[in-house]
Design an enzyme around this catalytic site. Sequence first.
Site, PDB file in Angstrom:
ATOM      1  N   ASP A 162     -10.875   2.881   4.016  1.00  0.00           N
ATOM      2  CA  ASP A 162     -10.959   1.432   3.853  1.00  0.00           C
ATOM      3  C   ASP A 162     -12.383   0.923   4.057  1.00  0.00           C
ATOM      4  O   ASP A 162     -12.645  -0.273   3.947  1.00  0.00           O
ATOM      5  CB  ASP A 162     -10.007   0.742   4.839  1.00  0.00           C
ATOM      6  CG  ASP A 162      -9.627  -0.668   4.404  1.00  0.00           C
ATOM      7  OD1 ASP A 162      -9.693  -0.956   3.193  1.00  0.00           O
ATOM      8  OD2 ASP A 162      -9.261  -1.485   5.275  1.00  0.00           O
ATOM      9  N   GLN A 172      -4.632  -2.136   9.684  1.00  0.00           N
ATOM     10  CA  GLN A 172      -4.446  -3.402   8.977  1.00  0.00           C
ATOM     11  C   GLN A 172      -5.135  -4.547   9.718  1.00  0.00           C
ATOM     12  O   GLN A 172      -4.930  -4.752  10.900  1.00  0.00           O
ATOM     13  CB  GLN A 172      -2.949  -3.705   8.812  1.00  0.00           C
ATOM     14  CG  GLN A 172      -2.650  -4.974   8.042  1.00  0.00           C
ATOM     15  CD  GLN A 172      -3.147  -4.939   6.603  1.00  0.00           C
ATOM     16  OE1 GLN A 172      -2.997  -3.930   5.916  1.00  0.00           O
ATOM     17  NE2 GLN A 172      -3.727  -6.030   6.142  1.00  0.00           N
ATOM     18  N   LYS A 180       0.829  -1.204   0.000  1.00  0.00           N
ATOM     19  CA  LYS A 180       0.000   0.000   0.000  1.00  0.00           C
ATOM     20  C   LYS A 180       0.862   1.253   0.000  1.00  0.00           C
ATOM     21  O   LYS A 180       0.550   2.239  -0.681  1.00  0.00           O
ATOM     22  CB  LYS A 180      -0.950  -0.048   1.198  1.00  0.00           C
ATOM     23  CG  LYS A 180      -2.015  -1.119   1.043  1.00  0.00           C
ATOM     24  CD  LYS A 180      -2.671  -1.533   2.343  1.00  0.00           C
ATOM     25  CE  LYS A 180      -3.618  -2.704   2.111  1.00  0.00           C
ATOM     26  NZ  LYS A 180      -4.147  -3.288   3.363  1.00  0.00           N
TER      27      LYS A 180
END
Length: 282
Positions: free
Chosen positions: A121, A98, A54
């Site tokens: 996200d 994450q 990323k």
Amino acid sequence: MTILLDGKNLAMLRERELSDRVAALRAGNGNQTPILATILVGEDPSSATYVRMKGNACRRVGMDSRAITLPSSASTETVVSQIDQLNADPAVHGILLQHPVPAHVDERVCFDRISIAKDVDGVTSHGFGLMALGESAFGSATPAGIMHLLSHYGIDISGKRAVIVGRSPILGKPMALMLSNANATVTLCHSKTVNLEAEVRRAQIIVGAVGKPNFIPSEWISDGAIVVDAGYHVGGVGDIDPAGLLDRCAAVTPVPGGVGPMTISTLIAQTVTAAERACGRS
């Protein structure tokens, strides 16, 4: 003829557009670069690899990334405190925690602490609710990436029977709602589903999102189906056994190179949009 849903190629095309948008932001905003902040709790090697990927994607489009690593012993309170600092930092436009975090960390509490303006996200309950109602929100990155991939290749979703195997809150469930909002008739399957084979055989669109290698046999999938495999496991296999699918299905995502690149591409695109909104450009 089977359409290969090439996410890798589409992600590369999308990066060119994103590079232009980032350059325009910097030109009109005192050379301030959009920043995606990532939080990694623990030392899981796969998670660390995803975070690096990323960061690399950010750099390719001219963005910055800020990688924060916390020890595996970090508490929920420690993670929440770090999120609070990033929420308050105007230089940060997107926040990624994450997944997965260590078992002792309350992931939902941490996700929901992320400001919805920086939830690039698509993991907050607030954002999920807005998305489910068809309102403006950043969608969960993987299903949103899948929807972009299907749209790019002209796949008509409306009226089709869609089956999703797997109901995780960041993949299966939002995938079902996005397909429903696009007028598919959706069945969401899981570990308690009776006669999974029969459900899969009925699918005109099948999404493998169960997280188990080759869990769905290729012989269950009907001729002419649209096959989306969101899994990726050791050895480069997905959740769906691909044997023979390219010979008889309408469209198939490769593994690797299908869904994975679209997840990262969507995360970066949503961070750019968040930066544009923060400076009044969107």
